[in-house]
Design a protein around this motif. Structure first.
Motif, PDB file in Angstrom:
ATOM      1  N   ARG A 111      -6.802 -23.616 -12.027  1.00  0.00           N
ATOM      2  CA  ARG A 111      -6.831 -24.107 -13.408  1.00  0.00           C
ATOM      3  C   ARG A 111      -8.133 -24.832 -13.732  1.00  0.00           C
ATOM      4  NH1 ARG A 111      -0.705 -26.378 -14.809  1.00  0.00           N
ATOM      5  NH2 ARG A 111       0.370 -24.378 -14.547  1.00  0.00           N
ATOM      6  N   ASP A 112      -8.663 -25.600 -12.762  1.00  0.00           N
ATOM      7  CA  ASP A 112      -9.857 -26.399 -13.039  1.00  0.00           C
ATOM      8  C   ASP A 112     -11.150 -25.645 -12.796  1.00  0.00           C
ATOM      9  OD1 ASP A 112      -8.155 -28.451 -13.666  1.00  0.00           O
ATOM     10  OD2 ASP A 112      -8.374 -29.494 -11.748  1.00  0.00           O
ATOM     11  N   GLN A 113     -11.142 -24.674 -11.879  1.00  0.00           N
ATOM     12  CA  GLN A 113     -12.384 -24.026 -11.487  1.00  0.00           C
ATOM     13  C   GLN A 113     -12.492 -22.564 -11.917  1.00  0.00           C
ATOM     14  OE1 GLN A 113     -14.773 -25.844 -10.149  1.00  0.00           O
ATOM     15  NE2 GLN A 113     -13.453 -27.655 -10.046  1.00  0.00           N
ATOM     16  N   LEU A 114     -11.386 -21.840 -11.985  1.00  0.00           N
ATOM     17  CA  LEU A 114     -11.461 -20.398 -12.213  1.00  0.00           C
ATOM     18  C   LEU A 114     -11.033 -19.965 -13.605  1.00  0.00           C
ATOM     19  CD1 LEU A 114     -10.079 -19.168  -8.768  1.00  0.00           C
ATOM     20  CD2 LEU A 114     -12.455 -19.442  -9.476  1.00  0.00           C
ATOM     21  N   ALA A 115     -10.018 -20.605 -14.179  1.00  0.00           N
ATOM     22  CA  ALA A 115      -9.530 -20.191 -15.492  1.00  0.00           C
ATOM     23  C   ALA A 115     -10.593 -20.438 -16.563  1.00  0.00           C
ATOM     24  CB  ALA A 115      -8.248 -20.946 -15.833  1.00  0.00           C
ATOM     25  N   LEU A 116     -10.758 -19.477 -17.474  1.00  0.00           N
ATOM     26  CA  LEU A 116     -11.725 -19.611 -18.565  1.00  0.00           C
ATOM     27  C   LEU A 116     -11.111 -20.406 -19.713  1.00  0.00           C
ATOM     28  CD1 LEU A 116     -13.201 -15.986 -18.682  1.00  0.00           C
ATOM     29  CD2 LEU A 116     -14.157 -18.000 -17.549  1.00  0.00           C
ATOM     30  N   ASP A 117     -11.932 -21.216 -20.356  1.00  0.00           N
ATOM     31  CA  ASP A 117     -11.467 -22.024 -21.494  1.00  0.00           C
ATOM     32  C   ASP A 117     -11.573 -21.227 -22.794  1.00  0.00           C
ATOM     33  OD1 ASP A 117     -10.857 -24.266 -19.968  1.00  0.00           O
ATOM     34  OD2 ASP A 117     -12.925 -24.955 -19.994  1.00  0.00           O
ATOM     35  N   TYR A 122      -3.541 -14.814 -20.552  1.00  0.00           N
ATOM     36  CA  TYR A 122      -2.715 -15.686 -19.721  1.00  0.00           C
ATOM     37  C   TYR A 122      -2.526 -17.088 -20.283  1.00  0.00           C
ATOM     38  CZ  TYR A 122      -7.386 -16.942 -17.907  1.00  0.00           C
ATOM     39  OH  TYR A 122      -8.704 -17.300 -17.784  1.00  0.00           O
ATOM     40  N   ALA A 123      -3.314 -17.469 -21.297  1.00  0.00           N
ATOM     41  CA  ALA A 123      -3.151 -18.822 -21.832  1.00  0.00           C
ATOM     42  C   ALA A 123      -3.855 -18.944 -23.179  1.00  0.00           C
ATOM     43  CB  ALA A 123      -3.709 -19.853 -20.854  1.00  0.00           C
ATOM     44  N   GLU A 129      -6.370 -28.117 -23.560  1.00  0.00           N
ATOM     45  CA  GLU A 129      -5.491 -27.747 -22.456  1.00  0.00           C
ATOM     46  C   GLU A 129      -5.087 -26.282 -22.556  1.00  0.00           C
ATOM     47  OE1 GLU A 129      -2.160 -30.320 -22.333  1.00  0.00           O
ATOM     48  OE2 GLU A 129      -3.317 -32.130 -21.876  1.00  0.00           O
ATOM     49  N   LEU A 130      -4.743 -25.719 -21.392  1.00  0.00           N
ATOM     50  CA  LEU A 130      -4.295 -24.335 -21.336  1.00  0.00           C
ATOM     51  C   LEU A 130      -2.770 -24.292 -21.442  1.00  0.00           C
ATOM     52  CD1 LEU A 130      -6.497 -22.866 -18.448  1.00  0.00           C
ATOM     53  CD2 LEU A 130      -6.786 -22.504 -20.892  1.00  0.00           C
ATOM     54  N   HIS A 131      -2.288 -23.482 -22.385  1.00  0.00           N
ATOM     55  CA  HIS A 131      -0.855 -23.294 -22.550  1.00  0.00           C
ATOM     56  C   HIS A 131      -0.545 -21.856 -22.146  1.00  0.00           C
ATOM     57  CE1 HIS A 131      -0.426 -27.119 -24.701  1.00  0.00           C
ATOM     58  NE2 HIS A 131      -1.606 -26.817 -25.243  1.00  0.00           N
ATOM     59  N   PRO A 132       0.057 -21.677 -20.961  1.00  0.00           N
ATOM     60  CA  PRO A 132       0.229 -20.325 -20.423  1.00  0.00           C
ATOM     61  C   PRO A 132       1.234 -19.496 -21.202  1.00  0.00           C
ATOM     62  CG  PRO A 132       1.332 -21.926 -19.033  1.00  0.00           C
ATOM     63  CD  PRO A 132       0.545 -22.704 -20.038  1.00  0.00           C
TER      64      PRO A 132
END
Length: 353
Positions: A111-117, A122-123, A129-132
């Motif tokens: 969530r902190d390093q790989l997921a794109l903002d 997926y979110a 914040e990410l809402h999946p």
């Protein structure tokens, strides 16, 4: 495996209208990183188990067949094998890896390093914040944990193999300083790198997917990741070949002892050679031309050079470059994000002709 970790993501994304387009910055079918991780890297990590077993078993067996492990230390050697197998098959260790994946791997690393903002399949990003989505929850709680578990298990197996080599290096080994492989008969251990080529290909695929997503969806360039690429190559290659450094003291001692033995032998032979051929003590019935003494002197010199040239680690630069190439192979196509195929061909033609 694909049915478990990838197919539900496709189905759920299609149900939610997130499989393609629909105003998303990253639809499911455009997520290169996810496809490379789940469709290629994860199956490769499982296939690698078969490759590793078939490759490592003959190498371990060769330690005995070549006489490197003598009969008096055979019990210690078998104890090291048994210990390695217990660790490799430990249910407790794998449960701890699962706990680590869910406690650290997902909430902190992914969530902190790989997921794109960005708004993706997926979110959805809201309030920083990410809402999946439903597909995102499957990704978070099933797909990524499976991949991370397979990856961490291989890191642990690197440790098990390295620990086994360390234990072997601490036993009394029968090394031959004049062995033509240049490492007193231990160069065959470098073939262990072949056992992990598929693993490196999978890890390189994961790295390539991460970079590709940021190039295509986050306006990054390949050169921005040169440090990550270099560090990944160094770390992955070191994890495989690094444990062979444990044999440094044995090889150094073999070279030192070999030079002492050959020095003493050479001194004795040279003294007799000089007495016979240079001090007038030549037997009258022995011809000067064609004498085997001169060839023996040359052979003794060659043997001494072999001993003096013993490498202090049982691998070569070729082993290093072949493993590095496996990591870089999946990254290589990303060069086309910097230069077109036509430009690349044009430059190659200019360089060749």
């Amino acid at each position: 495996l694909v049915v478990l970790i990838w197919l539900p993501l496709l189905v759920l994304s299609m149900i939610e209208g997130r499989a393609w387009g629909n105003g998303l910055a990253l639809p499911f079918l455009h997520d290169i990183e996810t496809h490379l991780r789940l469709l290629i890297a994860a199956p490769l990590l499982i296939l690698a188990e078969v490759v590793a077993h078939r490759t490592l078993y003959p190498i371990v067996r060769q330690l005995v067949d070549n006489g490197v492990i003598s009969d008096d230390v055979r019990p210690q050697f078998h104890a090291a094998i048994a210990s390695a197998l217990r660790l490799r098959n430990s249910v407790v260790v794998e449960l701890l890896l699962v706990v680590f994946v869910y406690a650290v791997g997902m909430p902190l690393i992914w969530r902190d390093q790989l997921a794109l903002d960005v708004n993706s399949w997926y979110a959805t990003v809201a309030g920083g914040e990410l809402h999946p989505s439903s597909a995102g929850r499957w990704l978070v709680y099933v797909s990524m944990p499976v991949l991370q578990f397979l990856t961490l298990r291989w890191y642990f197996r690197f440790f098990v193999w390295g620990r086994f080599l360390w234990q072997v290096s601490r036993t009394r080994l029968n090394l031959e300083p004049t062995h033509p492989d240049g490492t007193a008969g231990l160069l065959f251990l470098a073939r262990s790198g072949r056992a992990y080529r598929v693993v490196l290909l999978a890890l390189g695929t994961i790295l390539s997917g991460m970079i590709a997503n940021r190039i295509f969806h986050d306006d990054a360039t390949l050169l921005e990741f040169k440090v990550e690429i270099v560090v990944a190559v160094v770390v992955f290659v070191f994890m495989i070949l690094g444990p062979l450094i444990f044999f440094y003291p044995k090889l150094r001692a073999a070279r030192r002892q070999g030079m002492m033995n050959y020095g003493a032998l050479g001194q004795a032979y040279a003294r007799e050679f000089n007495r016979k051929w240079l001090r007038g003590q030549l037997p009258g019935d022995e011809p000067f031309l064609g004498s085997a003494d001169f060839q023996s002197l040359a052979d003794l010199h060659n043997g001494f050079e072999v001993v003096r040239g013993i490498r202090l680690v049982p691998f070569t630069m070729k082993n290093v470059t072949s493993l590095a190439a496996m990591v870089l192979l999946p990254v290589a196509p990303l060069v086309l994000t910097m230069v077109s195929v036509e430009q690349l061909i044009d430059r190659l033609l200019k360089a060749l002709f």
